[in-house]
Design a protein around this motif. Structure first.
Motif, PDB file in Angstrom:
ATOM      1  N   ALA A   1       7.071  -2.988  -3.421  1.00  0.00           N
ATOM      2  CA  ALA A   1       7.628  -3.075  -2.076  1.00  0.00           C
ATOM      3  C   ALA A   1       8.538  -4.284  -1.952  1.00  0.00           C
ATOM      4  O   ALA A   1       8.254  -5.349  -2.519  1.00  0.00           O
ATOM      5  CB  ALA A   1       6.499  -3.170  -1.052  1.00  0.00           C
ATOM      6  N   PRO A   2       9.648  -4.164  -1.221  1.00  0.00           N
ATOM      7  CA  PRO A   2      10.552  -5.302  -1.037  1.00  0.00           C
ATOM      8  C   PRO A   2       9.824  -6.496  -0.431  1.00  0.00           C
ATOM      9  O   PRO A   2       9.014  -6.357   0.478  1.00  0.00           O
ATOM     10  CB  PRO A   2      11.603  -4.749  -0.060  1.00  0.00           C
ATOM     11  CG  PRO A   2      11.585  -3.278  -0.266  1.00  0.00           C
ATOM     12  CD  PRO A   2      10.148  -2.937  -0.565  1.00  0.00           C
ATOM     13  N   GLY A   3      10.106  -7.665  -0.964  1.00  0.00           N
ATOM     14  CA  GLY A   3       9.525  -8.903  -0.448  1.00  0.00           C
ATOM     15  C   GLY A   3       8.215  -9.299  -1.081  1.00  0.00           C
ATOM     16  O   GLY A   3       7.829 -10.472  -1.031  1.00  0.00           O
ATOM     17  N   CYS A   4       7.516  -8.335  -1.701  1.00  0.00           N
ATOM     18  CA  CYS A   4       6.197  -8.662  -2.245  1.00  0.00           C
ATOM     19  C   CYS A   4       6.283  -9.485  -3.517  1.00  0.00           C
ATOM     20  O   CYS A   4       5.471 -10.388  -3.731  1.00  0.00           O
ATOM     21  CB  CYS A   4       5.415  -7.380  -2.513  1.00  0.00           C
ATOM     22  SG  CYS A   4       4.904  -6.515  -1.011  1.00  0.00           S
TER      23      CYS A   4
ATOM     24  N   ALA B   1       0.828  -1.207   0.000  1.00  0.00           N
ATOM     25  CA  ALA B   1       0.000   0.000   0.000  1.00  0.00           C
ATOM     26  C   ALA B   1       0.864   1.259   0.000  1.00  0.00           C
ATOM     27  O   ALA B   1       0.567   2.224  -0.713  1.00  0.00           O
ATOM     28  CB  ALA B   1      -0.938  -0.007   1.202  1.00  0.00           C
ATOM     29  N   GLN B   2       1.937   1.241   0.785  1.00  0.00           N
ATOM     30  CA  GLN B   2       2.817   2.415   0.834  1.00  0.00           C
ATOM     31  C   GLN B   2       3.509   2.634  -0.508  1.00  0.00           C
ATOM     32  O   GLN B   2       3.795   3.775  -0.891  1.00  0.00           O
ATOM     33  CB  GLN B   2       3.843   2.256   1.955  1.00  0.00           C
ATOM     34  CG  GLN B   2       3.247   2.189   3.347  1.00  0.00           C
ATOM     35  CD  GLN B   2       2.236   3.307   3.616  1.00  0.00           C
ATOM     36  OE1 GLN B   2       2.514   4.475   3.356  1.00  0.00           O
ATOM     37  NE2 GLN B   2       1.069   2.944   4.135  1.00  0.00           N
ATOM     38  N   ALA B   3       3.789   1.551  -1.236  1.00  0.00           N
ATOM     39  CA  ALA B   3       4.382   1.689  -2.571  1.00  0.00           C
ATOM     40  C   ALA B   3       3.352   2.179  -3.583  1.00  0.00           C
ATOM     41  O   ALA B   3       3.693   2.900  -4.534  1.00  0.00           O
ATOM     42  CB  ALA B   3       4.971   0.354  -3.021  1.00  0.00           C
ATOM     43  N   ALA B   4       2.096   1.787  -3.411  1.00  0.00           N
ATOM     44  CA  ALA B   4       1.051   2.145  -4.374  1.00  0.00           C
ATOM     45  C   ALA B   4       0.540   3.565  -4.189  1.00  0.00           C
ATOM     46  O   ALA B   4       0.178   4.231  -5.177  1.00  0.00           O
ATOM     47  CB  ALA B   4      -0.117   1.162  -4.252  1.00  0.00           C
ATOM     48  N   LEU B   5       0.488   4.043  -2.958  1.00  0.00           N
ATOM     49  CA  LEU B   5      -0.173   5.323  -2.697  1.00  0.00           C
ATOM     50  C   LEU B   5       0.439   6.499  -3.455  1.00  0.00           C
ATOM     51  O   LEU B   5      -0.310   7.337  -3.979  1.00  0.00           O
ATOM     52  CB  LEU B   5      -0.196   5.600  -1.189  1.00  0.00           C
ATOM     53  CG  LEU B   5      -1.279   4.832  -0.421  1.00  0.00           C
ATOM     54  CD1 LEU B   5      -1.061   4.940   1.078  1.00  0.00           C
ATOM     55  CD2 LEU B   5      -2.666   5.363  -0.793  1.00  0.00           C
ATOM     56  N   PRO B   6       1.774   6.614  -3.575  1.00  0.00           N
ATOM     57  CA  PRO B   6       2.300   7.736  -4.363  1.00  0.00           C
ATOM     58  C   PRO B   6       1.845   7.697  -5.823  1.00  0.00           C
ATOM     59  O   PRO B   6       1.643   8.758  -6.436  1.00  0.00           O
ATOM     60  CB  PRO B   6       3.824   7.559  -4.247  1.00  0.00           C
ATOM     61  CG  PRO B   6       4.030   6.794  -2.987  1.00  0.00           C
ATOM     62  CD  PRO B   6       2.863   5.868  -2.908  1.00  0.00           C
TER      63      PRO B   6
ATOM     64  N   LEU C   1      -2.888  -5.056  -5.247  1.00  0.00           N
ATOM     65  CA  LEU C   1      -2.221  -3.820  -4.842  1.00  0.00           C
ATOM     66  C   LEU C   1      -0.919  -3.605  -5.603  1.00  0.00           C
ATOM     67  O   LEU C   1      -0.566  -2.478  -5.952  1.00  0.00           O
ATOM     68  CB  LEU C   1      -1.936  -3.837  -3.338  1.00  0.00           C
ATOM     69  CG  LEU C   1      -3.003  -3.270  -2.411  1.00  0.00           C
ATOM     70  CD1 LEU C   1      -2.613  -3.518  -0.954  1.00  0.00           C
ATOM     71  CD2 LEU C   1      -3.196  -1.772  -2.651  1.00  0.00           C
ATOM     72  N   THR C   2      -0.216  -4.677  -5.864  1.00  0.00           N
ATOM     73  CA  THR C   2       1.088  -4.569  -6.520  1.00  0.00           C
ATOM     74  C   THR C   2       0.947  -4.422  -8.029  1.00  0.00           C
ATOM     75  O   THR C   2       1.489  -3.482  -8.624  1.00  0.00           O
ATOM     76  CB  THR C   2       1.942  -5.807  -6.182  1.00  0.00           C
ATOM     77  OG1 THR C   2       2.119  -5.881  -4.757  1.00  0.00           O
ATOM     78  CG2 THR C   2       3.303  -5.735  -6.858  1.00  0.00           C
ATOM     79  N   VAL C   3       0.218  -5.326  -8.656  1.00  0.00           N
ATOM     80  CA  VAL C   3       0.147  -5.324 -10.115  1.00  0.00           C
ATOM     81  C   VAL C   3      -0.726  -4.181 -10.626  1.00  0.00           C
ATOM     82  O   VAL C   3      -0.381  -3.523 -11.619  1.00  0.00           O
ATOM     83  CB  VAL C   3      -0.346  -6.696 -10.619  1.00  0.00           C
ATOM     84  CG1 VAL C   3      -0.565  -6.663 -12.118  1.00  0.00           C
ATOM     85  CG2 VAL C   3       0.668  -7.774 -10.268  1.00  0.00           C
ATOM     86  N   HIS C   4      -1.834  -3.900  -9.951  1.00  0.00           N
ATOM     87  CA  HIS C   4      -2.672  -2.796 -10.416  1.00  0.00           C
ATOM     88  C   HIS C   4      -2.010  -1.444 -10.173  1.00  0.00           C
ATOM     89  O   HIS C   4      -2.269  -0.489 -10.922  1.00  0.00           O
ATOM     90  CB  HIS C   4      -4.048  -2.859  -9.767  1.00  0.00           C
ATOM     91  CG  HIS C   4      -4.924  -3.946 -10.309  1.00  0.00           C
ATOM     92  ND1 HIS C   4      -4.859  -4.381 -11.612  1.00  0.00           N
ATOM     93  CD2 HIS C   4      -5.898  -4.682  -9.715  1.00  0.00           C
ATOM     94  CE1 HIS C   4      -5.755  -5.328 -11.809  1.00  0.00           C
ATOM     95  NE2 HIS C   4      -6.387  -5.547 -10.666  1.00  0.00           N
TER      96      HIS C   4
END
Length: 216
Positions: A163-166, A37-42, A145-148
């Motif tokens: 995000a790292p690890g995802c 989520a923190q990677a997607a929000l920006p 969250l990651t791919v979209h």
């Protein structure tokens, strides 16, 4: 990539695994969801109103529809964490409902998603319409969250780093679910992955996306 929670898990056990090797502990799904989520929000905050009608790598969605779908995911998967039923038959227009405040409301719902999956027992047992392992269902939200987020970033010309690890977690999930997902038209056919491709590019290709997709 819609309604992933309805895909049955038909993965055979890995017959080549070493049963004496210690298993590497996986991070809690809530921690991975928080990081994603923190990677997607920006990316989401960077989308301009005049970009909402642009096409995305997820062919059935323009940017607006994809954001509304992602909004639906972060809300609905809160209920799945609590082993409650969800209804994906319609997608609310939350961007229309919330106007200019939609990124803040999305951030709030994403925080609730993380909280829901951090609750004791959230990863235990089965959940969803197909009664899949709960952690698998949580990983489906992580996949969206990651791919979209990447889909939106590519459509809007914005930078994005997962995000790292995802990615490692998601490549395992996609390897498990992809054959059935393709039969259900949730994933397109996989694309070839060139040598030296990043983990993210490999993940995208496994879901049928072109890692070099552009609007032109």
């Amino acid at each position: 990539m819609t309604d992933m929670q309805d895909i049955p898990d038909e993965t055979p056990a890995n017959e080549h695994a070493d049963p004496t090797a210690p298993a590497s502990p996986s991070p809690p799904i809530s921690a991975l969801l928080d990081a994603a989520a923190q990677a997607a929000l920006p990316v989401l905050r960077g989308v301009r109103d005049d970009q909402l009608g642009l096409p995305t790598p997820c062919a059935e969605y323009d940017v607006r529809a994809l954001l509304n779908h992602l909004f639906q995911v972060v809300v609905a998967f809160q209920n799945l964490a609590a082993k409650k039923d969800v209804d994906f038959s319609t997608t609310p227009d939350r961007l229309g409902d919330y106007g200019a405040q939609w990124p803040d409301r999305f951030a709030q719902e994403a925080a609730r998603l993380v909280e829901a999956w951090a609750a004791p027992g959230a990863e235990d047992g089965l959940t969803g319409g197909m009664k899949l392992p709960a952690r698998t269902v949580g990983a489906m939200a992580l996949l969206d969250l990651t791919v979209h987020a990447w889909d939106v970033a590519r459509a809007a010309g914005l930078p994005y780093a997962p995000a790292p690890g995802c990615v490692a977690e998601l490549r395992t999930l996609v390897a498990q679910m992809a054959p059935t997902a393709r039969k259900m038209n949730v994933f397109a056919e996989p694309l070839p992955v060139p040598p030296g491709a990043s983990g993210l590019d490999a993940l995208l290709a496994e879901t049928g996306r072109d890692p070099h997709w552009t609007t032109g």
